[in-house]
Motif scaffolding. Structure first.
Motif, PDB file in Angstrom:
ATOM      1  N   VAL B 227       0.844  -1.201   0.000  1.00 27.82           N
ATOM      2  CA  VAL B 227       0.000   0.000   0.000  1.00 27.82           C
ATOM      3  C   VAL B 227       0.873   1.243   0.000  1.00 27.82           C
ATOM      4  O   VAL B 227       0.676   2.172  -0.786  1.00 27.82           O
ATOM      5  N   PHE B 230       2.535   1.649  -3.192  1.00 27.78           N
ATOM      6  CA  PHE B 230       1.569   2.041  -4.201  1.00 27.78           C
ATOM      7  C   PHE B 230       1.277   3.530  -4.106  1.00 27.78           C
ATOM      8  O   PHE B 230       1.102   4.212  -5.120  1.00 27.78           O
ATOM      9  N   LEU B 231       1.264   4.052  -2.884  1.00 31.24           N
ATOM     10  CA  LEU B 231       1.013   5.481  -2.704  1.00 31.24           C
ATOM     11  C   LEU B 231       2.235   6.311  -3.053  1.00 31.24           C
ATOM     12  O   LEU B 231       2.191   7.528  -3.022  1.00 31.24           O
ATOM     13  N   GLN B 247       1.846  -0.495  -8.961  1.00 33.84           N
ATOM     14  CA  GLN B 247       1.512   0.913  -9.180  1.00 33.84           C
ATOM     15  C   GLN B 247       1.926   1.341 -10.594  1.00 33.84           C
ATOM     16  O   GLN B 247       1.158   1.967 -11.316  1.00 33.84           O
TER      17      GLN B 247
END
Lengths: 306, 292, 325
Positions: B227, B230-231, B247
């Motif tokens: 996560v 991905f951010l 991503q």
């Protein structure tokens, strides 16, 4: 019951202050900060002036005292990187979108999760158990950032049934809500199955059957309340998850919510915005936990008024 | 059914042997176990035998779909996706293992101290855990990674630092339950020293739940790393992890769907196996809640 | 004509450890208005036999392998679920062992007591409530109107068992199956509950099957007794006959092991050995391995229950042959 709620709300105050303190020092004690030299093409004197205006040069305890004083009065200060609005105004502008997304996702999660879990629990270790539960496991292992793009790839790009991104038209809200909801649907399905499974093995279910009730009535009237307890206790953490999960979903679907605001604030070291967002999340989670506790007490007479 | 209680415990079979037997009978868990071993082996050995390195570029080729020379295709810099997935897997698995180890260390010590101290110390320590629970993990990890810098070591430290709460609760619960069991009291009466009681009696008995929860923590931690990556807050280029690759893939999925699908597949298979193995271990080690 | 006539009931459990023959060929009948005791140690199959009659044995792993059970013109073992539901809770009711877990903790006592009336007799809620209040008073619960609105955790064990009995009897069943109704209760409360069962039986004129492992309970309340061992009935007699003239060696051993009947200061009598493994196929008498009178012939062939005197049957070859008395 009202006293119980009041006592819990009073209990929130110290928790809230502890969280504020923790996060405050966590952010400030880390190296670096906003308005550091070399980060922008601004003369050092100007930066110094800006830092002064935000009190960033004061000793840490003093900064803390001032922040907490403002906080107690409900003032979260101006956003350090987007000073056009105060932090409170930003939250008021962005949070409704995230809350709406969270709400739809929760509905999706409950509808899918409960029906799958309950159906699976009725005939354990048969196909009607294995199939929904395997799908649930797949849902758990397929994180939002995989699910989201895949759904977009299939439904928006390939078949062009739904828009790729945005948050205005109702059609634009479908894919994000499903993306965020399915992961929690999977958890809810597992919890519902486990809870129902346990309750259906209890003596009082046998009593209910001995009374000559139909199987539907046994499940709906006698088993459901107890069987859904694990799901209800999960809704507290789930709400937290839905809020933070929205970071990813908001990024994938380009939704102007608080999650995106928060991640940007973290990138830009926007101290006040970051604090404001964290505290807002904490309050939401505390409130949701309270609602869950009340619901639980209401459903289970044995824990009532504790 | 008050009358029928056919409990058949094979004579001599210890808890662990019993658990192992049950685990092998659980086909899904067994398959997961071998999938995991295969995955780990692939990720370790793969990059050595691969013809490409994770940063070898082939700008002329650019982003090419899967072919005989590039099994999983290439990215827009012409880097071999298969090799990058294996390298990314190393990072992802390492973060998973190390962060879990960190959380295991903190959680076990914290929980054991709380459970063994009892009384006020216990309730104070557990109250802190309750408060920390109200903070969403992801938020704290994001703050930590942003402010502590983006090195891998710090990422798994940060993740480990927030994922220990449940472990602490489990260990404390076990210790509190076991403290009052007869055999511990007996050990006290026999004059054994505290340390010895903890080492010889409490920890071995709490081991089952700890193993189960550890297995289930690894996928959670890997997910959290993914996560963050991905951010855009996690592992930095040219290094990569599965989260980063996903991503990158998501950005170009319209034209280069393979770049989204392959890394997603690897991550999902790993998470799937870890979760099923964890479930299987739980069923195997805790006969009270197992299905038979 | 008997109210309930059970023939050759076999209920087996198919587990990983093998087939557990929990009930292995049981035949008995219950006359209207009588109180029949079934006694045996844990695992003798007395509960499972009765649960089988009402279709309450979890299937799988349980399976009813054979048998018939005629009740009111219906074979309970071969009727449709819908038929069974019209009998359960209406004509045959059950009271279970542990009142702490047998009541639904999530529902008010009143709702649970009224439920059989609402589903079986299409009664209005108000009428059902009135019947529930009356029934609670009859089983000895004071302030019934108020207690109807309370949840089970507010009641003591004995009170809950009274509620269970009220709930079972509210439809005036023809047969009540009481499965160890006093085992989980305090001794003083046990006597009250037994007394209540007897009074209610007299008032409503129903038949009662009283399952227990306690011969004292049998002596106090029953007309007739079945002794079960390892899924079979080994002796069937009136209470007087059983206590005066026990036939089967197992029954004798059981009687001998009641502490109150033994001389003060004498060493307590215990039955040698352990109950048999029900997964093994058993030839002959299941009690033979523990029986002091056992002979090689005891381990051969099926040993059916046979009458030795009018109304008194036993399944011991040697007793029937007159070899031991």
């Amino acid at each position: 019951m009202i006293r119980f709620i009041l006592r819990r709300v009073l209990g929130f105050i110290p928790v809230f202050l502890i969280i504020a303190t923790l996060v405050f020092f966590l952010i400030r004690l880390a190296p670096g900060g906003p308005f550091m030299e070399g980060e922008r093409h601004v003369p050092p004197e100007v930066l110094e002036q800006i830092r002064e205006s935000y009190n960033l040069n004061a000793p840490l305890p003093q900064q803390y005292a001032m922040y907490m004083w403002d906080l107690v009065r409900g003032d979260l200060g101006p956003s350090m990187q987007q000073p056009s609005r105060t932090v409170s105004q930003w939250i008021v502008l962005r949070a409704p979108v995230s809350v709406e997304l969270g709400f739809y996702s929760l509905i999706v999660a409950l509808i899918i999760g409960l029906s799958a879990g309950i159906i699976a629990s009725l005939r354990p270790n048969t196909l009607t158990d294995y199939i929904p539960m395997s799908i649930a496991m797949a849902g758990i292992c397929m994180p939002t950032f995989v699910m989201g793009p895949l759904l977009v790839l299939i439904f928006a790009l390939k078949f062009q049934w739904l828009p790729v991104s945005g948050w205005d038209a109702p059609a634009e809200k479908i894919l994000p809500s499903i993306t965020l909801g399915t992961v929690y649907a999977a958890y809810i399905a597992r919890l519902a199955r486990g809870g129902m499974f346990e309750v259906l093995a209890q003596d009082f279910i046998r009593t209910a059957r001995a009374k000559g009730l139909s199987e539907t009535r046994v499940v709906l009237r006698h088993a459901l309340r107890g069987g859904l307890q694990p799901v209800i206790s999960f809704l507290g953490p789930a709400a937290a998850g839905l809020l933070t999960g929205s970071f990813v979903v908001e990024k994938i679907f380009i939704i102007p919510g608080l999650g995106k605001q928060f991640v940007d604030a973290a990138f830009n070291r926007d101290y006040t915005m970051l604090m404001g967002a964290v505290l807002f999340y904490a309050v939401l989670i505390l409130i949701f936990n309270l609602i869950v506790d009340v619901a639980q007490a209401w459903l289970d007479p044995r824990v009532r008024y504790d | 059914m008050t009358d029928v209680a056919p409990t058949h415990i094979e004579a001599g079979a210890s808890l662990w042997r019993d658990a192992w037997r049950r685990l092998r009978k659980n086909h899904l868990a067994a398959i997961s176990f071998f999938l995991l071993i295969a995955m780990v082996a692939l990720v370790i050995v793969g990059p050595w035998v691969s013809r490409y390195s994770y940063e070898t570029q082939d700008r002329e080729l650019g982003a090419a779909p899967p072919s005989a020379s590039h099994w999983f295709g290439t990215d827009d810099l012409g880097r071999d996706l298969f090799t990058r997935i294996l390298y990314g897997g190393r990072i992802s698995l390492m973060v998973g293992l190390c962060a879990t180890a960190v959380s295991l260390g903190i959680g076990v010590i914290y929980g054991a101290v709380a459970g063994f101290a009892g009384g006020r110390i216990d309730s104070a320590l557990m109250r802190i855990v309750d408060i920390l629970y109200t903070l969403p993990f992801t938020i704290i990890v994001i703050i930590l990674t942003v402010y502590l810098g983006k090195s891998i070591v710090l990422i798994f430290m940060a993740i480990g630092a927030v994922e220990w709460l449940t472990m602490a609760r489990i260990v404390r619960g076990q210790v509190v339950a076991l403290r009052h069991k007869e055999f511990v009291e007996a050990a006290y009466v026999m004059g054994l020293r505290r340390r010895r009681i903890v080492l010889r009696h409490l920890i071995p008995n709490a081991l089952g739940p700890i193993i189960v929860y550890t297995t289930l923590t690894i996928p959670q931690v890997m997910l959290l790393e993914a996560v963050i990556s991905f951010l855009g807050l996690g592992v930095q280029a040219p290094m990569s992890s599965w989260g980063v690759l996903i991503q990158d893939g998501a950005k170009v999925m319209e034209d280069n769907a393979w770049r989204l699908i392959f890394p997603s597949l690897f991550l999902s298979i790993t998470l799937f196996s870890l979760n099923f193995l964890g479930d299987g271990l739980r069923d195997a080690l805790d006969p009270r809640i197992s299905k038979d | 004509m008997p109210l309930l006539d059970v023939k050759n009931l076999k209920t087996h459990f198919h587990t990983r450890a093998g087939i557990v023959r929990a009930v292995d060929g049981v035949s008995f009948s219950v006359a209207p208005g009588e109180m029949l005791g079934i006694v045996g140690e844990s695992g003798s199959g007395k509960s499972v036999a009765n649960l089988s009659l009402l279709g309450l044995v979890p299937m799988p792993p349980g399976k009813i392998e054979s048998g018939t059970a005629q009740f009111d013109g219906v074979d309970l073992l071969h009727c449709t679920n819908a038929q069974r539901r019209t009998i359960r809770g209406k004509k045959i009711s059950m009271v279970f062992q542990d009142p702490m877990t047998a009541l639904n903790p999530y529902l008010r006592i009143g709702d649970q007591i009224m439920e059989p009336l609402l589903i079986h007799e299409n009664m209005s809620k108000a009428d059902a409530r009135a019947r529930a209040v009356a029934m609670l008073k009859r089983v000895g619960i004071h302030d019934a109107e108020r207690r109807l609105r309370e949840y089970p955790h507010r009641f003591s064990g004995g009170m809950r068992q009274r509620v269970m009995i009220a709930m079972a009897l509210i439809t005036h069943p023809q047969l009540l199956i009481a499965d160890e109704p006093t085992t989980a209760l305090d001794v003083t409360v046990q006597a009250q509950i037994l007394e209540l069962l007897k009074t209610m039986q007299a008032e409503l004129g129903m038949a009662v099957i009283l399952i227990t492992h306690d011969l004292g309970v049998i002596a106090e309340s029953c007309d007739r007794v079945l002794v079960m061992y390892a899924g079979r009935i080994v002796e069937s007699a009136t209470v007087d006959d059983l206590f005066r003239e026990p036939k089967h060696p197992y029954t004798r051993a059981l009687l001998a092991s009641i502490p109150a009947t033994q001389e003060k200061g004498a060493q307590l009598y215990t039955i040698q050995g352990a109950p048999p493994d029900l997964t093994a196929t058993m030839e002959g008498c299941p009690f033979a391995p523990r029986c002091e009178h056992a002979q090689p012939q005891c381990k051969i062939g099926p040993i059916p229950l046979a009458e030795i005197a009018p109304g008194h049957a036993t399944a011991c070859k040697r007793i029937l042959a007159g070899e031991i008395t």
